[in-house]
Design an enzyme around this catalytic site. Sequence first.
Site, PDB file in Angstrom:
ATOM      1  N   LYS A  52      42.847  42.616  41.536  1.00  0.00           N
ATOM      2  CA  LYS A  52      41.939  41.530  41.307  1.00  0.00           C
ATOM      3  C   LYS A  52      40.698  42.052  40.942  1.00  0.00           C
ATOM      4  CE  LYS A  52      44.855  38.116  43.289  1.00  0.00           C
ATOM      5  NZ  LYS A  52      45.561  37.371  44.564  1.00  0.00           N
ATOM      6  N   GLN A  96      43.651  35.547  50.211  1.00  0.00           N
ATOM      7  CA  GLN A  96      44.662  36.047  49.836  1.00  0.00           C
ATOM      8  C   GLN A  96      45.883  35.589  50.842  1.00  0.00           C
ATOM      9  OE1 GLN A  96      45.588  38.035  47.047  1.00  0.00           O
ATOM     10  NE2 GLN A  96      47.469  37.836  47.704  1.00  0.00           N
ATOM     11  N   ASP A 119      42.673  29.237  42.804  1.00  0.00           N
ATOM     12  CA  ASP A 119      43.896  29.149  42.988  1.00  0.00           C
ATOM     13  C   ASP A 119      44.901  27.785  42.616  1.00  0.00           C
ATOM     14  OD1 ASP A 119      45.276  31.529  43.665  1.00  0.00           O
ATOM     15  OD2 ASP A 119      44.998  31.603  45.748  1.00  0.00           O
TER      16      ASP A 119
END
Length: 282
Positions: A52, A96, A119
């Site tokens: 990422k 995460q 997200d």
Amino acid sequence: MILIDGKKVAAELREELKQEVFNLKSKYNKVPGLTVILIGEDPPSKIYVRNKEKSANEVGLKSEIIKYPDSVDEKTVLDKIYELNKDETISGILVQLPLPKHINKQKVIEAILPEKDVDGFHPMNVGNLSSGYESSIPCTPLGCYLLIKKIEPNLNGKKAVVVGRSNLNGKPMTQLLLKENCTVTITHSKTKDLKGECLKGDIIVAAVGIPELVKGDWVKKDAIVIDVGINKTEKGIVGDVAFEEVSKVAKALTPVPGGVGPMTIACLLKNTIECFKRSVKL
Ligand code: NAP
């Protein structure tokens, strides 16, 4: 059969995003910033986060990883999120997953300001998506959606079957297909006659986590089949779709690896830029 090349589509998307970041920088003299919080030593999480950061840097975003050991307490993580929420140089925050057991996932997700929730997991964004309003969209289903649209730009009236109803994949995928005027069936582990349901689909999206669950004789001729699954098996990484069999009947199919996977990170970058744009009220 069209082999949907997710790597290529993701690379094209990253190029577009790079240009967009350049334009935003020229206009506002600042760039979108992405902060990823990584807790613990989970090897796949460490790889995802590294990728990422690499991709974010490639398109010119400001990116930062904040690492905590497994033992970190929940309050420390929440306080950091509150601090990042207030930081105007940060457009997107991602924690995460999975998290260590002593940290409440829901609390963490809800601590992130919905405007910075890249997200798309915050209940506010989930609600906005299901109401058809502007929202962050979870990266993997967004990637699937973009791949489907590459093959079939007009989804009006298509019959779509989503296999799996997770908050991460199946549910948001269903909302995106509904928004495109598909008639959507969402299936799960208690669905009776999964094969019969799949056979009705002009589009099938499989997000289950069972190696090669969707067989060749479950798929209607010329269907578009998107395989989200990533399953480690003795023969290597395979998806939720029996690739060889399904490739003989489908019009288009994503490979695993190299299909949906590369789109997920590209969509995270896209979401970060969208958050930035909303924050400067373009
Ligand atoms: P998940 O949270 O475990 O959800 C799996 C879903 O599949 C559940 O809704 C479950 O039904 C359903 N299911 C289980 N067995 C089934 C069966 N026999 N028939 C029909 N449905 C069944 O999984 P997820 O997070 O959505 O992930 C799914 C897969 O995608 C995994 O392989 C994961 O590694 C992969 N993945 C890939 C990416 C990517 O970037 N490519 C990103 C995320 C995940 P119930 O609700 O009834 O239990």
